[in-house]
Design a protein around this motif. Structure first.
Motif, mmCIF file in Angstrom:
data_model
loop_
_atom_site.group_PDB
_atom_site.id
_atom_site.type_symbol
_atom_site.label_atom_id
_atom_site.label_comp_id
_atom_site.label_asym_id
_atom_site.label_seq_id
_atom_site.Cartn_x
_atom_site.Cartn_y
_atom_site.Cartn_z
ATOM 1 N N VAL A 141 0.816 -1.212 0.000
ATOM 2 C CA VAL A 141 0.000 0.000 0.000
ATOM 3 C C VAL A 141 0.851 1.264 0.000
ATOM 4 C CG1 VAL A 141 -0.195 0.129 2.514
ATOM 5 C CG2 VAL A 141 -2.038 1.050 1.088
ATOM 6 N N LYS A 194 -5.656 2.980 -2.720
ATOM 7 C CA LYS A 194 -5.656 2.760 -1.268
ATOM 8 C C LYS A 194 -6.972 2.131 -0.813
ATOM 9 C CE LYS A 194 -2.548 6.693 -0.670
ATOM 10 N NZ LYS A 194 -2.422 8.107 -0.219
ATOM 11 N N ASP A 233 -6.244 7.618 -4.268
ATOM 12 C CA ASP A 233 -7.194 7.194 -3.234
ATOM 13 C C ASP A 233 -7.870 5.881 -3.622
ATOM 14 O OD1 ASP A 233 -6.588 9.432 -1.769
ATOM 15 O OD2 ASP A 233 -8.316 10.597 -2.499
ATOM 16 N N ALA A 235 0.970 2.940 -3.243
ATOM 17 C CA ALA A 235 -0.296 3.410 -3.824
ATOM 18 C C ALA A 235 -0.285 4.923 -3.937
ATOM 19 C CB ALA A 235 -1.465 2.949 -2.965
#
Length: 713
Positions: free
Chosen positions: A626, A635, A632, A629
């Motif tokens: 993550v 995530k 948004d 990432a």
């Protein structure tokens, strides 16, 4: 527009052939008329023991004139080609038209076929149909060449116009000229009479003691039989097949009810019912207070001055002789059972060959007993009871009663097992181990019955698979498809949890079918391993056959083949109850919007991954982090997977497939948003690799429940 009436009058047509013959007459003649240009408003066919009848309403009086344009050879073609075209089209050279085409001038012919009168077409097509009628069996008689099921005596064929005038269709078949006359009942109204229309025909036949419609005859028989039985405080045992057959034996049904002699009332009711049905075509009449068959109903074809008393007396005399035989068989069988037990009755099975490669019936019984003992704990039965039931289940095949009435096998086994003192579900297993025999047959539920029934069918399948006698196309001489369906229905109907591969392997291993199945203590270990490998290969091949039959069985539930295929790749696919539970959950899930959209998201992720893995030569199956990432949406997908993955795992461990699908459905918003906002194949290789590994998590999560790559759409 005229109406057509046809009757083909003959000696008695076998009852079992009448309904199909009437359908063939209607379908084949109306199809031929339409092909010749004669359309119609409606048609109906009827049958009695002595006649096939067809009525066609609203038939065109003449076929329409047709014109066909046919392209011929080029003008400069060889003369023989042009002459051949003229002969084929039935025109002269003067009739031809020359047209300019891209490749030069070409001849065209316009073929005009004038309409023909209905009578001419009917005569032509009816003669062809009579000469080529599809009887299962037919005969010739006299000096003629015509073949018919029984000698054909007359042909009624008329066209009735709107003015009510009837025209006889002129035709002749083997010296039988069509006319407008028929005959009534053979004994009660044998004289000929003429008719002018179908309505006139049906009405005059009824006055001549002939009920034309088979369904009307059947209804009249049933109504009168039930009325007479009710008046005597009894009830008729329903048998729709027998009712249909008897309706085909009479033109004017006269229902008579008689008593069964007291000497025979203690016979099992099924014996009485079978004997009367098979030998006499009698209906059984039961006393609801005692449960015994105490009377019978017979259907005569004639009214008599003594109201059927003589007929009934004759029938009772013949019936007594038949039932005396049945009583003799019953008492002899009971004597054998009491003296030797069912095992003693079964001794003769050693002399009965089941199959020349699979041994005797006794050999088969031993295999079934071993399988039943193995299956018993899985279905809640005691192993010793299941083995005991299997050892005696086929003993009645050696009984005199089953020798006379093979359809009573199993049922008589129950009676004999009870007489021999067996209990705890053994007698019921003797009767039920053949079940289910077909799609509409009941599925046994008693544990001992289920164990023996499964063992019986598994032994059949493994034995014939071992000797490579498998169904091919439409051929299935050993009813192996039926046996497979029986296994499926027994397992699913009782919610049985068992691993079929092990049972199939053991069944094949015990089969005497092929040499590689034979193992001794002296067999070298590598040879033993090779034999085990062969056994397992045959077992998995047989499991694939069962899976194919399962797809057919589940089709009526609306479960698609691709949905079942998606579940077949999962672990435990030889546990049919588990497999179907998973498939139903997946099928229900895919019917929802979440399921359909998640499927599309999975396919998109899988396609991108597959292409990248082929291009890069690596498998993206781990390493998504993550921290890499950027958006948004990425995530959110990480978070959704972190939540869903353990939920899916717990649900699958508990075999809660609906719960697993629900957890998968929660991924849908995050997956949709990811594909809307995020590009996977970017220039930044770290990002690209991380996103591909993230897609791998989607693929892995979805594939835990089923192989969605096999689902269409």
């Amino acid at each position: 527009m005229p109406d057509l009436l046809i009757e083909l009058f003959s000696e008695e047509i076998p009852a079992r052939m009448q309904a199909k013959a009437a359908d063939d007459l209607r379908a084949r003649l109306t199809d031929a008329l339409v092909e010749a240009g004669l359309t119609y408003a409606g048609a109906a066919a009827f049958s009695t023991p002595r006649r096939l009848t067809l009525t066609v309403q609203g038939l065109l009086a003449t076929s329409p004139t047709t014109r066909e344009e046919r392209k011929g050879p080029r003008v400069d073609a060889p003369e023989k080609a042009i002459e051949g075209f003229l002969r084929g089209a039935g025109v002269t050279r003067e009739d031809l038209e020359i047209r300019d085409e891209k490749k030069g001038q070409v001849y065209f012919a316009t073929i005009t076929r004038p309409g023909r009168p209905a009578a001419e077409i009917v005569a032509e097509e009816l003669e062809k149909l009579i000469r080529n009628f599809p009887w299962p069996k037919s005969m010739r008689w006299g000096a003629g060449s015509l073949r018919w099921v029984r000698p054909l005596h007359s042909i009624l064929c008329i066209l009735t116009g709107d003015d009510g005038e009837a025209q006889v269709v002129e035709m002749e078949v083997d010296g039988i000229r069509a006319g407008n006359t028929t005959r009534g009942h053979r004994f009660m109204a044998p004289d000929a009479f003429s008719v002018t229309s179908y309505d006139d025909y049906a009405a005059r036949l009824k006055r001549a003691h002939v009920v034309l419609d088979a369904s009307e005859r059947a209804e009249a028989i049933w109504q009168e039989a039930t009325n007479q039985a009710f008046a005597a405080g009894c009830e008729v045992v329903e048998d729709r097949g027998l009712l249909s057959e008897v309706a085909g034996l009479v033109e004017w049904p006269v229902v008579l009810m008689g008593r069964i002699d007291e000497d025979f009332l203690d016979l099992p009711p099924e014996v009485l019912q079978t004997s009367m049905k098979e030998h006499q075509k009698f209906f059984s009449v039961r006393n609801p207070k005692t449960g015994r068959i105490e009377r019978f109903v017979t259907v005569a074809n004639v009214e008599t001055a003594d109201h059927g008393a003589t007929i009934l007396a004759g029938n009772q005399k013949v019936l007594a002789a038949r039932l005396s035989d049945a009583k003799f068989f019953w008492e002899n069988d009971l004597r054998t059972v009491r003296d030797k037990g069912l095992e003693g009755m079964a001794e003769g099975l050693r002399d009965v060959t089941f199959h020349n490669k699979l041994g005797s019936q006794a050999d088969r019984v031993e295999r079934i007993a071993a399988l039943a003992r193995e299956i018993a704990p899985l279905v809640g039965a005691k192993p010793d009871l299941a083995a005991e039931a299997a050892r005696v289940a086929k003993a009645d095949l050696q009984s005199e009663m089953v020798g006379e009435f093979p359809e009573l096998q199993g049922l008589m086994g129950r009676y004999y097992a009870q007489a021999a003192g067996h209990d705890d579900g053994v007698p019921e297993a003797c009767e039920e181990h053949y079940k289910p025999l077909g799609p509409g047959d009941a599925v046994p539920s008693a544990p001992v019955s289920v164990a023996v029934a499964l063992a019986d069918k598994i032994d059949t399948l493994t034995g014939f698979w071992a000797i490579d006698e498998k169904p091919t196309g439409s051929k299935d001489p050993y009813a192996l498809r039926r046996a497979a369906l029986g296994v499926i229905r027994l397992v699913l109907g009782n919610g049985v949890r068992l691993g079929l591969v092990k049972l199939l392997f053991n069944g094949i291993q015990s089969s005497p079918g092929q040499s590689f199945h034979e193992r001794t203590p002296d067999t070298p270990s590598d040879e033993s391993e090779r034999a085990d490998h062969n056994h397992m290969k045959v077992a998995r091949n047989l499991l694939a056959f069962l899976h194919d039959r399962l797809k057919v069985h589940l089709k009526d539930e609306g479960l698609r083949h691709d949905v079942i295929d998606a579940c077949l790749t999962m672990e435990g696919n030889d546990d049919l109850t588990l497999l179907v539970h998973r498939a139903r959950a997946l099928g229900d899930f895919l019917k929802t919007d979440d399921g359909e959209n998640l499927l599309q998201g999975f396919k998109r992720a899988n396609n991108i991954l597959t292409q990248a893995e082929e291009k890069d030569g690596v498998e993206y199956s781990f390493g998504a982090d993550v921290k890499f990432a950027e958006t948004d949406e990425e995530k959110a997908l990480f978070a959704a997977l972190d939540t869903a993955e353990p939920q899916i795992g717990r649900a699958l461990k508990a075999e809660d497939f609906a719960g697993a699908m629900q957890a998968m459905a929660a991924l849908r918003p995050a997956v949709d948003a990811f594909f809307e906002a995020v590009q996977v194949n970017v220039d930044n290789q770290v990002l690209r690799r991380n996103r591909l590994n993230l897609l791998s998590r989607i693929r892995t999560s979805c594939l835990q429940a089923a192989d969605l790559s096999r689902v269409e759409g």
